[in-house]
Design a protein around this motif. Sequence first.
Motif, PDB file in Angstrom:
ATOM      1  N   SER A 172       0.836  -1.203   0.000  1.00  0.00           N
ATOM      2  CA  SER A 172       0.000   0.000   0.000  1.00  0.00           C
ATOM      3  C   SER A 172       0.869   1.251   0.000  1.00  0.00           C
ATOM      4  O   SER A 172       0.612   2.210  -0.744  1.00  0.00           O
ATOM      5  N   GLU A 173       1.928   1.262   0.821  1.00  0.00           N
ATOM      6  CA  GLU A 173       2.861   2.378   0.832  1.00  0.00           C
ATOM      7  C   GLU A 173       3.637   2.445  -0.488  1.00  0.00           C
ATOM      8  O   GLU A 173       3.882   3.523  -1.032  1.00  0.00           O
ATOM      9  N   ALA A 191       8.118   5.610  -9.404  1.00  0.00           N
ATOM     10  CA  ALA A 191       9.541   5.856  -9.649  1.00  0.00           C
ATOM     11  C   ALA A 191      10.312   5.895  -8.340  1.00  0.00           C
ATOM     12  O   ALA A 191      11.388   5.285  -8.211  1.00  0.00           O
ATOM     13  N   VAL A 192       9.765   6.610  -7.349  1.00  0.00           N
ATOM     14  CA  VAL A 192      10.434   6.724  -6.047  1.00  0.00           C
ATOM     15  C   VAL A 192      10.502   5.366  -5.347  1.00  0.00           C
ATOM     16  O   VAL A 192      11.566   4.947  -4.856  1.00  0.00           O
ATOM     17  N   SER A 193       9.365   4.663  -5.275  1.00  0.00           N
ATOM     18  CA  SER A 193       9.332   3.394  -4.550  1.00  0.00           C
ATOM     19  C   SER A 193      10.191   2.335  -5.222  1.00  0.00           C
ATOM     20  O   SER A 193      10.924   1.591  -4.547  1.00  0.00           O
ATOM     21  N   GLY A 222      16.036   7.738  -1.927  1.00  0.00           N
ATOM     22  CA  GLY A 222      14.598   7.883  -2.114  1.00  0.00           C
ATOM     23  C   GLY A 222      14.089   9.243  -1.684  1.00  0.00           C
ATOM     24  O   GLY A 222      13.237   9.850  -2.361  1.00  0.00           O
ATOM     25  N   THR A 223      14.599   9.748  -0.561  1.00  0.00           N
ATOM     26  CA  THR A 223      14.169  11.063  -0.076  1.00  0.00           C
ATOM     27  C   THR A 223      14.626  12.169  -1.017  1.00  0.00           C
ATOM     28  O   THR A 223      13.880  13.114  -1.297  1.00  0.00           O
ATOM     29  N   VAL A 368       8.914   6.074  -0.238  1.00  0.00           N
ATOM     30  CA  VAL A 368      10.269   5.742   0.217  1.00  0.00           C
ATOM     31  C   VAL A 368      10.204   4.631   1.261  1.00  0.00           C
ATOM     32  O   VAL A 368      10.965   3.656   1.211  1.00  0.00           O
ATOM     33  N   ILE A 369       9.265   4.779   2.195  1.00  0.00           N
ATOM     34  CA  ILE A 369       9.107   3.760   3.232  1.00  0.00           C
ATOM     35  C   ILE A 369       8.689   2.434   2.610  1.00  0.00           C
ATOM     36  O   ILE A 369       9.189   1.368   2.984  1.00  0.00           O
TER      37      ILE A 369
END
Length: 463
Positions: A172-173, A191-193, A222-223, A368-369
């Motif tokens: 989900s995140e 893209a980030v994940s 990621g950040t 990111v998480i």
Amino acid sequence: MANEKPSTQTQPHGDAATRKKTETSVAEAGSSAEKKVTPKNALLGLQHVLVSNVWLDPVFVAGAIGLPLALSSNMVNAIFIVSGLVTLIQATKLVRLPIVQGPSAAFDALMIAAGTAGSLAAAGTSIFISSLIFLVLCLTRVIEKLRFLFAPIVSGVIIFLVGVSLSGFTLSEFLGGAPGDKGFADPKTLAVSIITCVVVVLSQFGKGMVKALSYLIALVVGTALSLAFGMADFSAVASKPWLGLPKFMPYGGFDFNAAIFVPFFIAYLVAIMEALGVYQAATEIQGTKFQDRQVRYGLAGEAAGSAISSLIGGFTTTAYPQNVALLKVTDEGKTRTRVPVIIAGVVFVVLGFIPKAGAVLSLIPSPVIGGIFLPAAASLISTGFNTLRKVESDDRTQVVIGLSLLLGIALPNALSGLEGGAHVFFSNSILVGAFSVVILKALIIDLPNFIARHADERTKQAE
């Protein structure tokens, strides 16, 4: 001859005493230089802080629940403080091993479920009561008589299901919510994940610090990418003070709910299984014997720390296996020094009193998480699988493992229409799997073995 006999009897004792004295002297001589706060030990301590990822679980839980900044940063700081204090006490007084304490992933899914239902006060109460129960069991030595609950077949099934349970929240995140949510499967989110996850995976092929700090490297990458895409906002950090204390019972007063308490109590069993495995690994690396005293005192220390953590907005503390792995690649295991871990404990405590640090971590974007925790959840599944591989393989154990995993994974979906207490019980895959494996093990493995032993004893007596 009369004079030779006493000499023969006492010689082994003398050799053993001499050997023991020599080993002790060598260990003390080898570690005397390592008992000081040197630049080397300071760097090793910092490495423990970075590798432990103590921040990861509270950030993941707070993000999945959607806690406001005040509560999420409080959770992070509370866990920093308790992890540091328990690490210090464990290393110097109780278990006396170079192990780092931190939040147990066994509680992540339960904390998220309780938080989304608005029951964090009941969750904290459940952790507090569970901690006190196990503290009493440790101090009275009853815990030693309950080791059948910590058999590899039980711990393997539960750890495997913990990883499976976390996969839903993690995805989900990772995907940006559920279908229909704003931003779900958005190209920037993916893209980030994906890039964050890839950084974690690729770092595993590295060596030394690159591999050890894979999650931290992924967090930074990621950040930074989130900031470039305009998905991160850390402006709220400015409102947080540099120094402060966690709030006492930030989610409300004591609120006992039996339906919530039972799965948390089971999760505490999982945390104990994790801790015992870490204790055993640390003693093996150091070349020392794992003593019953270390079991009692170590688990008692974790129970006390977990109780305190629940009162200031955190959750359980347990021994971290990734830090024990560092003992293999450094000389900490050989020299039996605990100074680096003690330094790490001090750093954790200091970070806990800096609300800005908790706020920064709490504002890490969800993709990111998700990208970081997807490999972490996968590692839990593989850990459970590897634990089950240690179980003696025969038809009965395979039936117990297979049925327990099947019921734990499939039954919650099959009985999703239930209401009340039955819904709470059967909707939790960890709880269903834990009860299934304990009951099936008792009926299919333990009971037949007991009957067979009893029959053999009767046969021998008859003869």
